[in-house]
Write a protein that holds these residues in place. Structure first.
Motif, PDB file in Angstrom:
ATOM      1  N   ALA A   1      77.082  93.267  26.622  1.00 23.32           N
ATOM      2  CA  ALA A   1      76.113  93.666  27.648  1.00 23.32           C
ATOM      3  C   ALA A   1      76.207  92.698  28.814  1.00 23.32           C
ATOM      4  O   ALA A   1      76.343  91.494  28.615  1.00 23.32           O
ATOM      5  CB  ALA A   1      74.707  93.640  27.064  1.00 23.32           C
ATOM      6  N   TYR A   2      76.190  93.200  30.011  1.00 23.96           N
ATOM      7  CA  TYR A   2      76.102  92.336  31.193  1.00 23.96           C
ATOM      8  C   TYR A   2      75.574  93.127  32.375  1.00 23.96           C
ATOM      9  O   TYR A   2      75.500  94.354  32.327  1.00 23.96           O
ATOM     10  CB  TYR A   2      77.433  91.645  31.522  1.00 23.96           C
ATOM     11  CG  TYR A   2      78.643  92.538  31.690  1.00 23.96           C
ATOM     12  CD1 TYR A   2      79.513  92.759  30.621  1.00 23.96           C
ATOM     13  CD2 TYR A   2      78.939  93.136  32.908  1.00 23.96           C
ATOM     14  CE1 TYR A   2      80.656  93.552  30.775  1.00 23.96           C
ATOM     15  CE2 TYR A   2      80.072  93.920  33.074  1.00 23.96           C
ATOM     16  CZ  TYR A   2      80.912  94.131  32.011  1.00 23.96           C
ATOM     17  OH  TYR A   2      82.038  94.916  32.156  1.00 23.96           O
ATOM     18  N   ALA A   3      75.177  92.394  33.384  1.00 23.73           N
ATOM     19  CA  ALA A   3      74.749  93.015  34.639  1.00 23.73           C
ATOM     20  C   ALA A   3      75.727  92.556  35.702  1.00 23.73           C
ATOM     21  O   ALA A   3      76.756  91.952  35.388  1.00 23.73           O
ATOM     22  CB  ALA A   3      73.319  92.593  34.964  1.00 23.73           C
TER      23      ALA A   3
ATOM     24  N   ILE B   1      82.669  85.953  29.016  1.00 24.91           N
ATOM     25  CA  ILE B   1      81.320  85.652  29.495  1.00 24.91           C
ATOM     26  C   ILE B   1      81.384  85.514  31.012  1.00 24.91           C
ATOM     27  O   ILE B   1      82.202  84.765  31.540  1.00 24.91           O
ATOM     28  CB  ILE B   1      80.793  84.363  28.847  1.00 24.91           C
ATOM     29  CG1 ILE B   1      80.824  84.508  27.321  1.00 24.91           C
ATOM     30  CG2 ILE B   1      79.380  84.040  29.350  1.00 24.91           C
ATOM     31  CD1 ILE B   1      80.670  83.198  26.584  1.00 24.91           C
ATOM     32  N   ARG B   2      80.556  86.268  31.684  1.00 29.47           N
ATOM     33  CA  ARG B   2      80.625  86.382  33.141  1.00 29.47           C
ATOM     34  C   ARG B   2      79.356  85.841  33.769  1.00 29.47           C
ATOM     35  O   ARG B   2      78.336  85.697  33.079  1.00 29.47           O
ATOM     36  CB  ARG B   2      80.755  87.870  33.524  1.00 29.47           C
ATOM     37  CG  ARG B   2      81.838  88.594  32.778  1.00 29.47           C
ATOM     38  CD  ARG B   2      81.414  90.040  32.460  1.00 29.47           C
ATOM     39  NE  ARG B   2      82.377  90.675  31.552  1.00 29.47           N
ATOM     40  CZ  ARG B   2      83.419  91.386  31.949  1.00 29.47           C
ATOM     41  NH1 ARG B   2      83.589  91.616  33.225  1.00 29.47           N
ATOM     42  NH2 ARG B   2      84.255  91.881  31.068  1.00 29.47           N
ATOM     43  N   VAL B   3      79.376  85.661  35.079  1.00 27.90           N
ATOM     44  CA  VAL B   3      78.130  85.391  35.796  1.00 27.90           C
ATOM     45  C   VAL B   3      77.152  86.512  35.455  1.00 27.90           C
ATOM     46  O   VAL B   3      75.965  86.281  35.192  1.00 27.90           O
ATOM     47  CB  VAL B   3      78.371  85.287  37.321  1.00 27.90           C
ATOM     48  CG1 VAL B   3      77.065  85.307  38.094  1.00 27.90           C
ATOM     49  CG2 VAL B   3      79.173  84.018  37.629  1.00 27.90           C
TER      50      VAL B   3
ATOM     51  N   THR C   1      79.824  89.894  40.740  1.00 26.46           N
ATOM     52  CA  THR C   1      79.459  88.797  39.829  1.00 26.46           C
ATOM     53  C   THR C   1      79.849  89.099  38.378  1.00 26.46           C
ATOM     54  O   THR C   1      79.989  88.182  37.577  1.00 26.46           O
ATOM     55  CB  THR C   1      77.949  88.486  39.884  1.00 26.46           C
ATOM     56  OG1 THR C   1      77.226  89.692  39.612  1.00 26.46           O
ATOM     57  CG2 THR C   1      77.544  87.931  41.236  1.00 26.46           C
ATOM     58  N   ASP C   2      80.033  90.382  38.048  1.00 25.00           N
ATOM     59  CA  ASP C   2      80.475  90.714  36.691  1.00 25.00           C
ATOM     60  C   ASP C   2      81.972  90.472  36.530  1.00 25.00           C
ATOM     61  O   ASP C   2      82.483  90.509  35.414  1.00 25.00           O
ATOM     62  CB  ASP C   2      80.146  92.173  36.351  1.00 25.00           C
ATOM     63  CG  ASP C   2      80.655  93.135  37.399  1.00 25.00           C
ATOM     64  OD1 ASP C   2      80.291  92.975  38.577  1.00 25.00           O
ATOM     65  OD2 ASP C   2      81.431  94.039  37.051  1.00 25.00           O
ATOM     66  N   ASN C   3      82.659  90.195  37.627  1.00 24.29           N
ATOM     67  CA  ASN C   3      84.091  89.923  37.544  1.00 24.29           C
ATOM     68  C   ASN C   3      84.388  88.447  37.786  1.00 24.29           C
ATOM     69  O   ASN C   3      85.498  88.090  38.178  1.00 24.29           O
ATOM     70  CB  ASN C   3      84.854  90.792  38.548  1.00 24.29           C
ATOM     71  CG  ASN C   3      84.789  92.273  38.179  1.00 24.29           C
ATOM     72  OD1 ASN C   3      84.572  92.621  37.015  1.00 24.29           O
ATOM     73  ND2 ASN C   3      84.950  93.127  39.154  1.00 24.29           N
ATOM     74  N   MET C   4      83.407  87.598  37.569  1.00 24.67           N
ATOM     75  CA  MET C   4      83.621  86.151  37.675  1.00 24.67           C
ATOM     76  C   MET C   4      83.335  85.533  36.305  1.00 24.67           C
ATOM     77  O   MET C   4      82.204  85.581  35.800  1.00 24.67           O
ATOM     78  CB  MET C   4      82.724  85.537  38.748  1.00 24.67           C
ATOM     79  CG  MET C   4      82.941  84.035  38.880  1.00 24.67           C
ATOM     80  SD  MET C   4      81.893  83.286  40.157  1.00 24.67           S
ATOM     81  CE  MET C   4      82.946  83.440  41.582  1.00 24.67           C
TER      82      MET C   4
ATOM     83  N   ILE D   1      89.729  87.227  36.288  1.00 24.44           N
ATOM     84  CA  ILE D   1      89.464  88.349  35.377  1.00 24.44           C
ATOM     85  C   ILE D   1      89.300  89.640  36.160  1.00 24.44           C
ATOM     86  O   ILE D   1      88.846  89.613  37.304  1.00 24.44           O
ATOM     87  CB  ILE D   1      88.210  88.071  34.504  1.00 24.44           C
ATOM     88  CG1 ILE D   1      88.060  89.131  33.421  1.00 24.44           C
ATOM     89  CG2 ILE D   1      86.953  87.941  35.348  1.00 24.44           C
ATOM     90  CD1 ILE D   1      87.000  88.811  32.390  1.00 24.44           C
ATOM     91  N   ASP D   2      89.692  90.736  35.523  1.00 25.39           N
ATOM     92  CA  ASP D   2      89.533  92.089  36.043  1.00 25.39           C
ATOM     93  C   ASP D   2      90.440  92.365  37.227  1.00 25.39           C
ATOM     94  O   ASP D   2      90.049  92.259  38.390  1.00 25.39           O
ATOM     95  CB  ASP D   2      88.063  92.384  36.380  1.00 25.39           C
ATOM     96  CG  ASP D   2      87.515  93.377  35.375  1.00 25.39           C
ATOM     97  OD1 ASP D   2      88.322  93.936  34.628  1.00 25.39           O
ATOM     98  OD2 ASP D   2      86.294  93.597  35.334  1.00 25.39           O
ATOM     99  N   TYR D   3      91.637  92.748  36.873  1.00 22.88           N
ATOM    100  CA  TYR D   3      92.644  93.083  37.877  1.00 22.88           C
ATOM    101  C   TYR D   3      92.508  94.544  38.254  1.00 22.88           C
ATOM    102  O   TYR D   3      93.044  95.409  37.593  1.00 22.88           O
ATOM    103  CB  TYR D   3      94.040  92.774  37.331  1.00 22.88           C
ATOM    104  CG  TYR D   3      94.271  91.295  37.166  1.00 22.88           C
ATOM    105  CD1 TYR D   3      94.855  90.563  38.182  1.00 22.88           C
ATOM    106  CD2 TYR D   3      93.868  90.618  36.018  1.00 22.88           C
ATOM    107  CE1 TYR D   3      95.049  89.200  38.058  1.00 22.88           C
ATOM    108  CE2 TYR D   3      94.062  89.254  35.882  1.00 22.88           C
ATOM    109  CZ  TYR D   3      94.648  88.555  36.898  1.00 22.88           C
ATOM    110  OH  TYR D   3      94.829  87.203  36.782  1.00 22.88           O
TER     111      TYR D   3
HETATM  112 MG    MG Z   1      84.680  94.351  35.687  1.00 20.85          MG
END
Ligand code: MG
Ligand code: AMP
Length: 489
Positions: free
Chosen positions: A81-83, A186-188, A253-256, A263-265
């Motif tokens: 889960a993330y935002a 684990i992302r921002v 921020t979900d890609n940091m 992350i996330d190309y």
């Molecule tokens: Mg992403």
């Protein structure tokens, strides 16, 4: 004659610490078997370094894992889960088309996430199909491995498996699953989810867990040092991106990643001609994630991260805010220092002098004026060759070269030493957009993976300056116009 026993198990060794966190942080998911899995590419070297057996990975049972049809022993599939702030707007997200099989323990003891991307719907899929198309998954495979070759922290790609099933975008496309290997996912945005949907207790749980994973040397509960470590990692990472002309394209921020990996190309691409305002992504209409905006956006994302940590930094809100502001305020100087250190290496400067920043900026300004190719300009300078083209033929550049020679000391020995450092710091080849497209076209349309495998192999050590790399150095034909990338595919 006796045959040695064939290894039938791939060698997965799972220990799933994330799934031992409270269920607030994820949803357990079941797999969605696919009809006709086929291995498109396998990263044999990465497999070996993870202690995985190539033959077993290629077997029917191995492929079933890489295609998301079957979970290997010890896995505990879940969607995280993330935002995330997407182009500035906060949204609830989560793994909508990915699942975490678990954490694999590599032979040297490293713990890595094994994630399948494109593995089908999850509770976070919203309107999406949970699937991915073959082309974009191969693209992530190529570019992430190229980034690794460049020495830039990044998630890795273990394999791409075609599913044998179509995905429907604007066109019908072949589906695929990418096996992604990461220090963590684990992302921002994971912290934003903990703060927004939970509260201080959830943020504390997540911070304690993340610190054990990424900053085990820190004292438990020293959240300020944790924050500073995350800020430092991002400053270092974004400096590395700038130094090779990498444009991420969708720095939501979900890609940091908190661990400091790229992350996330999605719509990422490398600069050809040097233009600091370059945007490749078709959906980035306002240039929010342009090349020259990346440091500013990273700081903005880190501010969002910091906000989630406020209750942990100090009981007194004012003091917490002051500590947070101080940590974020350190970013520009950390970035500048990392960037300048990298630029010194790119210019072959073995020590520090006050004029170095101007020397670097003046060269970049000339490159911009003459639309010089970013990678090739530095590669040419590294070879000590006199290049061709408007930049190298300009009077201003001749003047710059005199300054550079004076700065490094002028002797032949000093120049040779500089060129050595420069070749170790300036790639001979990058994942050129037209070369990536060529590889994808051959693979997706022609089922020919030779072009892709050669490209990946050539980019494995981009500082080698092989004759093969010289072939990959040519910029695209100017008639191609500006390259466009698309995401969400
Ligand atoms: Mg992403
Ligand atoms: P991205 O732009 O790849 O960072 O994805 C942003 C969000 O959209 C993430 O929560 C993804 O899981 C989700 N997402 C992207 N593509 C799909 C899809 N085809 N199906 C479901 N969710 C998706």
């Amino acid at each position: 004659m006796t045959h040695s026993a064939i290894t039938t198990t791939a060698g997965w060794r799972f220990d799933n610490s994330y799934s031992r966190l409270p269920s607030f942080f994820y949803s357990k998911v079941s797999l969605h078997p696919v009809s006709a899995p086929k291995l498109a590419v396998l990263n044999v070297r990465l497999a070996a370094s993870l202690g995985l057996n190539e033959e077993a990975l290629r077997s029917e049972a191995g492929l079933a894992v890489l295609a998301g049809s079957a979970a290997p022993e010890g896995a505990d599939p879940l969607a995280q889960a993330y935002a995330g702030h997407q182009f500035g707007h906060l949204t609830m997200l989560g793994d909508g088309r990915a699942l975490l099989l678990g954490e694999h323990i590599a032979p040297k003891g490293d713990r890595v996430d094994i994630q399948l991307k494109g593995s089908g719907r999850t509770p976070y899929s919203r309107g999406g199909d949970g699937r991915a198309a073959l082309g974009p998954m191969l693209r992530e495979y190529i570019v992430s491995e190229a980034m690794h070759g460049l020495g830039i922290p990044t998630t890795r790609s273990l394999a791409v498996a075609a599913t044998g099933e179509p995905v429907f975008r604007e066109d019908e496309l072949p589906g695929a699953v990418l096996t992604r290997v990461a220090a963590s996912h684990i992302r921002v945005g994971t912290f934003q989810y903990a703060a927004g949907a939970g509260g201080a207790d959830q943020v504390r749980t997540l911070a304690d867990y993340t610190m054990q994973r990424h900053d085990p040397e820190l004292e438990a509960g020293d959240y300020l040092s944790f924050l500073q470590a995350v800020v430092r990692r991002q400053a270092f990472l974004i400096a590395k991106w700038q130094l090779v002309g990498f444009v991420h394209g969708v720095m939501n921020t979900d890609n940091m990643a908190i661990g400091g990996e790229t992350i996330d190309y999605g719509p990422c691409a490398f600069l050809d001609a040097y233009d600091p305002s370059t945007v490749f992504s078709s959906i980035d209409a306002h240039g929010r994630y342009a090349y020259n905006q990346q440091p500013r956006i990273a700081a903005w994302n880190l501010a969002r991260f910091t906000e989630t940590l406020l209750p942990l930094l100090d009981e007194d809100e004012e003091r917490a805010v002051a500590l947070a502001e101080e940590s974020i305020a350190a970013f520009p100087a950390l970035f500048e220092a990392a960037w300048l250190a990298g630029m010194r290496a790119k210019l072959g400067l073995q020590d520090e002098a006050p004029e170095d920043e101007a020397l670097a900026q003046d060269l970049l300004a000339l490159m911009e004026t003459h639309r010089a190719d970013f990678t090739n300009t530095f590669a040419t300078l590294s070879s000590g060759a006199v290049g061709e083209g408007p930049l190298f033929e300009s009077e201003a550049f001749a003047g710059w070269l005199v300054r550079w020679k004076a700065r490094i000391g002028g002797s032949d020995d000093a120049e040779a030493a500089a060129h050595g450092l420069m070749r170790r710091s300036n790639p001979a080849a990058i994942a050129r957009n037209h070369r990536v497209e060529e590889a994808l076209a051959a693979a997706v349309e022609g089922d020919d993976y030779g072009v892709l495998n050669r490209l990946v192999e050539t980019l494995r050590d981009p500082y080698a300056y092989t004759s093969e790399q010289a072939e990959y150095a040519a910029p695209p034909d100017p008639s191609c116009g500006r390259y466009r990338t698309f995401c969400g595919t």
